[in-house]
Design a protein around this motif. Sequence first.
Motif, short mmCIF file in Angstrom:
data_model
loop_
_atom_site.label_atom_id
_atom_site.label_comp_id
_atom_site.label_asym_id
_atom_site.label_seq_id
_atom_site.Cartn_x
_atom_site.Cartn_y
_atom_site.Cartn_z
N UNK A 68 0.81 -1.21 0.00
CA UNK A 68 0.00 0.00 0.00
C UNK A 68 0.85 1.27 0.00
N UNK A 69 2.15 1.09 0.23
CA UNK A 69 3.03 2.25 0.29
C UNK A 69 3.86 2.41 -0.98
N UNK A 70 3.57 1.60 -2.01
CA UNK A 70 4.32 1.78 -3.26
C UNK A 70 3.92 3.13 -3.87
N UNK A 71 4.77 3.64 -4.75
CA UNK A 71 4.44 4.95 -5.35
C UNK A 71 3.08 4.91 -6.04
N UNK A 72 2.82 3.80 -6.76
CA UNK A 72 1.55 3.68 -7.48
C UNK A 72 0.37 3.70 -6.53
N UNK A 73 0.47 2.93 -5.44
CA UNK A 73 -0.65 2.86 -4.48
C UNK A 73 -0.85 4.22 -3.81
N UNK A 74 0.24 4.89 -3.50
CA UNK A 74 0.10 6.21 -2.85
C UNK A 74 -0.52 7.22 -3.81
N UNK A 75 -0.18 7.10 -5.09
CA UNK A 75 -0.79 7.99 -6.09
C UNK A 75 -2.28 7.75 -6.19
N UNK A 76 -2.66 6.46 -6.16
CA UNK A 76 -4.09 6.11 -6.36
C UNK A 76 -4.94 6.36 -5.11
N UNK A 77 -4.30 6.42 -3.95
CA UNK A 77 -5.06 6.55 -2.71
C UNK A 77 -5.87 7.85 -2.71
N UNK A 78 -6.90 7.88 -1.86
CA UNK A 78 -7.72 9.10 -1.76
C UNK A 78 -7.29 9.89 -0.52
N UNK A 79 -7.11 11.18 -0.72
CA UNK A 79 -6.63 12.03 0.37
C UNK A 79 -7.69 13.07 0.74
N UNK A 80 -7.53 13.59 1.95
CA UNK A 80 -8.47 14.60 2.44
C UNK A 80 -8.26 15.92 1.71
N UNK A 81 -9.11 16.86 2.02
CA UNK A 81 -8.92 18.23 1.57
C UNK A 81 -7.69 18.81 2.27
N UNK A 82 -7.33 20.01 1.88
CA UNK A 82 -6.35 20.78 2.64
C UNK A 82 -7.11 21.94 3.30
N UNK A 83 -6.37 22.86 3.89
CA UNK A 83 -7.04 24.01 4.51
C UNK A 83 -6.28 25.29 4.21
N UNK A 84 -7.03 26.35 3.95
CA UNK A 84 -6.45 27.69 3.96
C UNK A 84 -6.60 28.19 5.39
N UNK A 85 -5.51 28.70 5.95
CA UNK A 85 -5.55 29.15 7.34
C UNK A 85 -5.23 30.64 7.41
N UNK A 86 -6.02 31.37 8.21
CA UNK A 86 -5.71 32.77 8.50
C UNK A 86 -5.52 32.87 10.01
N UNK A 87 -4.35 33.36 10.44
CA UNK A 87 -4.06 33.51 11.87
C UNK A 87 -3.95 35.01 12.16
N UNK A 88 -4.69 35.48 13.15
CA UNK A 88 -4.71 36.92 13.43
C UNK A 88 -4.35 37.23 14.89
N UNK A 89 -3.59 38.31 15.08
CA UNK A 89 -3.44 38.93 16.39
C UNK A 89 -4.25 40.21 16.35
N UNK A 90 -5.14 40.41 17.34
CA UNK A 90 -6.11 41.52 17.28
C UNK A 90 -6.00 42.42 18.51
N UNK A 91 -6.30 43.71 18.31
CA UNK A 91 -6.29 44.61 19.47
C UNK A 91 -7.69 44.72 20.08
N UNK A 92 -8.45 43.66 19.95
CA UNK A 92 -9.77 43.60 20.57
C UNK A 92 -10.06 42.15 20.96
#
Length: 527
Positions: free
Chosen positions: A298-322
């Motif tokens: 299951x760890x061969x290059x082919x199997x890893x290519x064919x596997x299904x992966x989750x989404x990714x995430x866009x992250x916004x990190x904020x420091x706020x004065x409130x």
Amino acid sequence: MVQHVIVVGAGPGGLTAAINLAGQGFRVTVVEKDAVPGGRMKGLTLGRDGEYAVDTGPSILQLPGILKQIFWRAGKQLEDYVTLVPVDPNTRVHFWDGTHLDTRRDLERMGQDLEKFGAGKGRALQEWMEDGRRKYALAYEKFICTNAGSLDYYAPWRLAPTLRFKPWQTLYRQLDSFFHDDRMTYALAYPSKYLGLHPTTCSSVFSVIPFIELCFGVWHVQGGFRELSRGMMKCAQDLGVTFRMGTAVERVRTEAGRAVGVKLASGEVLDADAVVVNADLAYAAQKLLAPELREGSRLSDGALERAKYSCSTFMAYYGLDTTYADLPHHLIYLSESARRTDKDALEDRTVDVEDPPFYVCNPGVTDGTGAPKGHSTLYVLVPTPNTARPVDWAKTEATLRERIPKMLEKVGIKGLREHVKAERYFTAETWRDDFNVFRGAVFNLSHTWMQLGPLRPRVKNAQVEGLYFVGGGTHPGSGLLTIMESANIAADYLTREAGKGPLKGWPYVPPMEDAGEQAPLRMARSG
Ligand SMILES: Cc1cc2nc3c(=O)[nH]c(=O)nc-3n(C[C@H](O)[C@H](O)[C@H](O)COP(=O)(O)OP(=O)(O)OC[C@H]3O[C@@H](n4cnc5c(N)ncnc54)[C@H](O)[C@@H]3O)c2cc1C
């Protein structure tokens, strides 16, 4: 005889493995590429003088008895290292139609709130919880704290009792059969996103996750989850674990089909009797393991290519004065697109910058430690495709940076732009390049039927003796809870291999009588 174990990576999986193994008398060396522990849970600082501290990844701890048990097993007390704080409400979920629901452990109160969605919804919650109570211990024991090391996992005698779960039913169907209202169904089915799935493609066995959240509550770590990373590292050090920080591993070394140590990027060679890899599984397989060791698996290059992966995430990190002290700690916005079931949506193929669903963490309402007095931090998570899709990430970042302040008004966060003192953004490429996460798929392999149990890459590698994987990419799955269980499984294999017998106090299913507890949690009992 296994005496010295090298752990590659000090993420939650590697730290748990280190505590487990050192607690059972192994000599342990953790080799981590970053200067600080935690991986996706390491946190970051913002502002000219680093005056804001934010978590980068996990913000919800489920079933804290499991974490407590890990410390206890090693002869340590969780409370000596971190303080867990229950969060109430669990989450405020805003819907596409402008209504919202607070999910909470106080079921009576949640039931009363639910009545505003229609008569009988409170009763539906009681019935759904009753159904969950009947399934919880069985589900945890059969699907989560088991090593899934062979196809015996599917043996009829083992799984027959779980047929009452109707595992063939989707999570959507299961919830809808109780609530008959998409708002409740989607509010409780939200973890399917973090399983790389959609409520309509996710098995109903995962209803155990929202059940655990409502029954045992959701927990914050005082000081942030980065404090959990530091606390776990400190505990491991107190148990004698050696940490080589800022040290990247280049290869897992093998001899005659057995893992014998690692080669560092610096060229240095370290010897060990076994290697536990915590670095993201698909990344580690491709970069740290020679191709001939993975052929046909299951760890061969082919199997890893064919596997299904989750989404990714866009992250916004904020420091706020409130501060946003009148809002809950966890906020989710479910736009109409959360209900899309076309292929593009189900497979996270495109970025939605118009009206995406999103999650906001507002930790200052529980814990003021991440910002100066009167200030606070926020993190915003917008699901996106992973890097397998052709997305212009620079453009996506520019668009979301500009739009997020307006989007946040949907969950009651007004005037964000004028309060931002410091900010930082991650795209799928950041996760891929800075965190070594394959395709930036932060929730790892999707939890489809073909990637569950023994069909998921296993904790104990079948090709190389003495090689183990822990973390979100292996069995049982990608959340903190299951990641810790993967490290329990690895430790159970290793204690047996070293002639020490099964791992003490494992498997362990936190009893439901502990569900009503508020901090401090009492000592978890051994299984
Ligand atoms: C934004 C976000 C929010 C999340 N929220 C939650 C949540 O609320 N609750 C929850 O339960 N789960 C959550 N998760 C999921 C999951 O709990 C985390 O992703 C978790 O941190 C993954 O842990 P891990 O041990 O599998 O991997 P990682 O955290 O990625 O750890 C792997 C470690 O290996 C190191 N490494 C990589 N390559 C090398 C190398 N070559 N040499 C040496 N070291 C290396 C990395 O630096 C890292 O420290 C979230 C994830 C994300 C990204």
